[in-house]
Structure formats: structure tokens, C-alpha cells
Design a protein around this motif. Structure first.
Motif, short mmCIF file in Angstrom:
data_model
loop_
_atom_site.label_atom_id
_atom_site.label_comp_id
_atom_site.label_asym_id
_atom_site.label_seq_id
_atom_site.Cartn_x
_atom_site.Cartn_y
_atom_site.Cartn_z
N THR A 92 1.50 2.61 1.85
CA THR A 92 1.16 3.92 2.39
C THR A 92 0.09 4.56 1.52
O THR A 92 0.23 4.62 0.29
CB THR A 92 2.39 4.84 2.45
OG1 THR A 92 3.39 4.25 3.28
CG2 THR A 92 2.02 6.20 3.01
N LEU A 93 -0.98 5.01 2.15
CA LEU A 93 -2.06 5.72 1.47
C LEU A 93 -2.21 7.11 2.08
O LEU A 93 -1.60 7.41 3.11
CB LEU A 93 -3.37 4.95 1.56
CG LEU A 93 -3.34 3.61 0.82
CD1 LEU A 93 -3.27 2.48 1.81
CD2 LEU A 93 -4.53 3.45 -0.10
N ASP A 94 -3.03 7.94 1.45
CA ASP A 94 -3.17 9.31 1.92
C ASP A 94 -3.82 9.40 3.29
O ASP A 94 -3.52 10.31 4.07
CB ASP A 94 -3.99 10.13 0.90
CG ASP A 94 -3.28 10.27 -0.43
OD1 ASP A 94 -2.05 10.04 -0.48
OD2 ASP A 94 -3.95 10.59 -1.43
N GLY A 95 -4.72 8.50 3.58
CA GLY A 95 -5.41 8.56 4.86
C GLY A 95 -6.57 7.59 4.90
O GLY A 95 -6.71 6.70 4.05
N PRO A 109 -9.98 3.66 2.66
CA PRO A 109 -8.71 4.32 2.37
C PRO A 109 -8.89 5.49 1.42
O PRO A 109 -9.76 5.48 0.55
CB PRO A 109 -7.88 3.22 1.73
CG PRO A 109 -8.88 2.30 1.12
CD PRO A 109 -10.07 2.34 2.03
N GLY A 111 -6.80 7.71 -1.41
CA GLY A 111 -5.60 7.68 -2.23
C GLY A 111 -5.59 6.48 -3.16
O GLY A 111 -6.57 5.72 -3.27
N THR A 113 -5.16 2.96 -4.35
CA THR A 113 -5.24 1.69 -3.62
C THR A 113 -4.61 0.52 -4.39
O THR A 113 -4.78 -0.64 -3.99
CB THR A 113 -6.70 1.34 -3.30
OG1 THR A 113 -7.45 1.23 -4.53
CG2 THR A 113 -7.33 2.39 -2.40
N LYS A 199 -3.16 10.44 8.81
CA LYS A 199 -2.79 11.01 7.51
C LYS A 199 -1.26 11.19 7.51
O LYS A 199 -0.75 12.04 8.24
CB LYS A 199 -3.47 12.37 7.30
CG LYS A 199 -4.97 12.31 7.18
CD LYS A 199 -5.55 13.70 6.95
CE LYS A 199 -7.07 13.65 6.86
NZ LYS A 199 -7.67 14.99 6.62
N PRO A 200 -0.53 10.35 6.79
CA PRO A 200 -0.98 9.26 5.93
C PRO A 200 -1.40 8.03 6.72
O PRO A 200 -1.22 7.98 7.95
CB PRO A 200 0.27 8.96 5.09
CG PRO A 200 1.40 9.29 6.02
CD PRO A 200 0.94 10.50 6.80
N PHE A 201 -1.93 7.06 6.01
CA PHE A 201 -2.35 5.79 6.59
C PHE A 201 -1.39 4.71 6.09
O PHE A 201 -1.20 4.56 4.88
CB PHE A 201 -3.78 5.47 6.18
CG PHE A 201 -4.21 4.05 6.41
CD1 PHE A 201 -4.11 3.48 7.67
CD2 PHE A 201 -4.71 3.28 5.38
CE1 PHE A 201 -4.50 2.17 7.89
CE2 PHE A 201 -5.12 1.97 5.58
CZ PHE A 201 -5.00 1.42 6.84
N GLN A 202 -0.79 3.99 7.02
CA GLN A 202 0.24 3.01 6.65
C GLN A 202 -0.15 1.60 7.09
O GLN A 202 -0.72 1.41 8.17
CB GLN A 202 1.58 3.38 7.28
CG GLN A 202 2.13 4.71 6.77
CD GLN A 202 3.44 5.09 7.44
OE1 GLN A 202 3.57 4.97 8.65
NE2 GLN A 202 4.40 5.53 6.64
#
Length: 227
Positions: A92-95, A109, A111, A113, A199-202
């Protein structure tokens, strides 16, 4: 269908709004294996700016395309992909954000990494026994892009220069563009795609891809990350 090469991609979730738009933007749906109509975008020739990345579909490369090594089977590759995914956790990243990478546009991405990079490294290293060695022609073509010594070492060892410490996760949205086209295309993407980005980016699965004889990539199977 017969495939000439295989690859491990992150394939965005098919039904997400941002995936639907960006797949149409590129004009090739690798999940269904069909061409799709480009969206009308004022001031941008979408077909022209997406010509180069179209055949690969909407994706981020985790293990670059490779020919299957002699003595290895497609069935064994499938089993190895399943085993790999079972041992890896979702990321999972912020976006995601629209970014310039040199002269082309991509989603990058937002956030930390570290976990994403570790996942990509696992794809490269743990599946490498299935990769046929790069030919002399392939090595020469890659070296024509003025690789660093580190990138050249990756090319020799892993068949591709931009892996491990040289890896940068990205989802390509255009070919190389001149400055006016780059600016106009970026503005259009910010307006049409920007509001849809997650947001978030999974990342919840890995996709085994196959390259057909016409050079187009097709999704073979998704493997859920479940560690």
C-alpha cells in the motif's frame, strides 16, 4: 494462444475508474485482449502519443519480458508465480501521480516505495531460472542507450538494466514526446485522469503476461499476494 515471451506485471484492477480511462487512453485492453477506442481529448492526438506503449497495455513492469529457458515449462512458471505471490504481502502506497520521466509521461507512486521495490526485486530474482539468456543482439540494443556500469552489470546478470537498485516503478502513458506535445499531453492527463487516481494506491496481485506473435501483451493470470 501461443506466446513468444512472458513477463510479470502489476496490472491495475480492471473495474477501477482510473484503469478504465487509462486503458482507453492507451487503446489496448490486455485483460480482454481487445483494442478499445481512445477517449476524445481536445488538443491531443491520443493515438499518436500512445503508439509506442500501446502493445504492452496499462501496466508496471515487475519482471521484464523474457523468453522461456530451454528445459523450463509454462506450467512450472505458473506454479512458481503462485508460490512467489503466496510468499509476498500486498503493498500500500499513498497514491499515484502523473509525472514526467524524461520525455515521456507515466504514473509514479507517492509515498515510501521500499516494500514495492522489494516486491519487484523478488519477481526479478526468484523467477530468473525461467529466463533464457539475452542474445548478443539484445545486449547490443540495450547497450546502445549508454548504460552505466551498474546497469550493464544488471543487463548481464538479469537480462535487463533497470532492475533492483535501478528499478523505478512506473505505468507508462506515452511514448517520447517533443516539448509542446509533452506539455499538452500532461495537461490533458491531469484534467481527465488526475481526479480518478487512487488514494491510497494498493497492489494486491501480480499478473503473468504473455506476448503474442503480433507483439501485443495479454493477461494470462492474476496471482493474489497473500503473505
Amino acid at each position: 494462444m501461443t506466446f513468444t515471451r512472458y513477463a510479470i506485471y502489476f496490472a491495475p484492477p480492471a473495474k477501477a475508474d482510473w484503469t478504465v480511462f487509462a486503458t482507453s487512453w492507451l487503446g489496448w485492453d490486455m485483460e480482454s485482449g481487445t483494442q478499445v477506442a481512445h477517449p476524445p481529448v481536445d488538443g491531443v492526438d491520443v493515438a499518436a502519443v500512445t503508439k509506442v506503449p500501446r502493445k504492452y497495455g496499462l501496466h508496471a513492469t515487475m519482471k521484464p519480458p523474457f523468453r522461456l529457458r530451454d528445459g523450463q515449462s509454462f506450467e512450472a512458471l505458473q506454479q512458481a508465480c503462485e508460490t512467489l505471490a503466496t510468499d509476498q504481502a500486498p503493498v500500500t502506497l499513498d497514491g499515484l501521480e502523473i509525472a514526467r520521466l524524461g520525455r515521456f509521461l507515466a504514473l509514479r507512486p507517492v509515498g515510501d516505495t521500499a516494500a514495492l521495490n522489494a516486491l519487484a526485486a523478488a519477481c526479478v530474482t526468484e523467477l530468473d531460472r525461467f529466463r533464457a539468456p539475452a542474445s548478443e543482439g539484445e545486449l547490443a540494443r540495450r547497450r546502445a542507450t549508454n548504460l552505466t556500469p551498474e546497469q550493464d552489470a544488471h543487463l548481464i546478470r538479469w537480462g535487463y538494466p533497470y532492475v533492483l537498485d535501478a528499478f523505478r516503478f512506473h505505468i507508462t502513458l506515452s511514448g517520447k514526446l517533443d516539448k509542446p506535445s509533452l506539455a499538452a499531453t500532461e495537461t490533458a492527463l491531469q484534467a481527465h485522469l488526475g481526479p480518478l487516481l487512487p488514494k491510497p494506491f494498493q497492489i494486491n496481485d501480480l499478473a503473468l503476461m504473455g506476448e503474442a506473435e503480433d507483439g501485443r501483451f495479454h493477461l494470462i493470470h492474476r496471482y493474489a499476494l497473500s503473505s
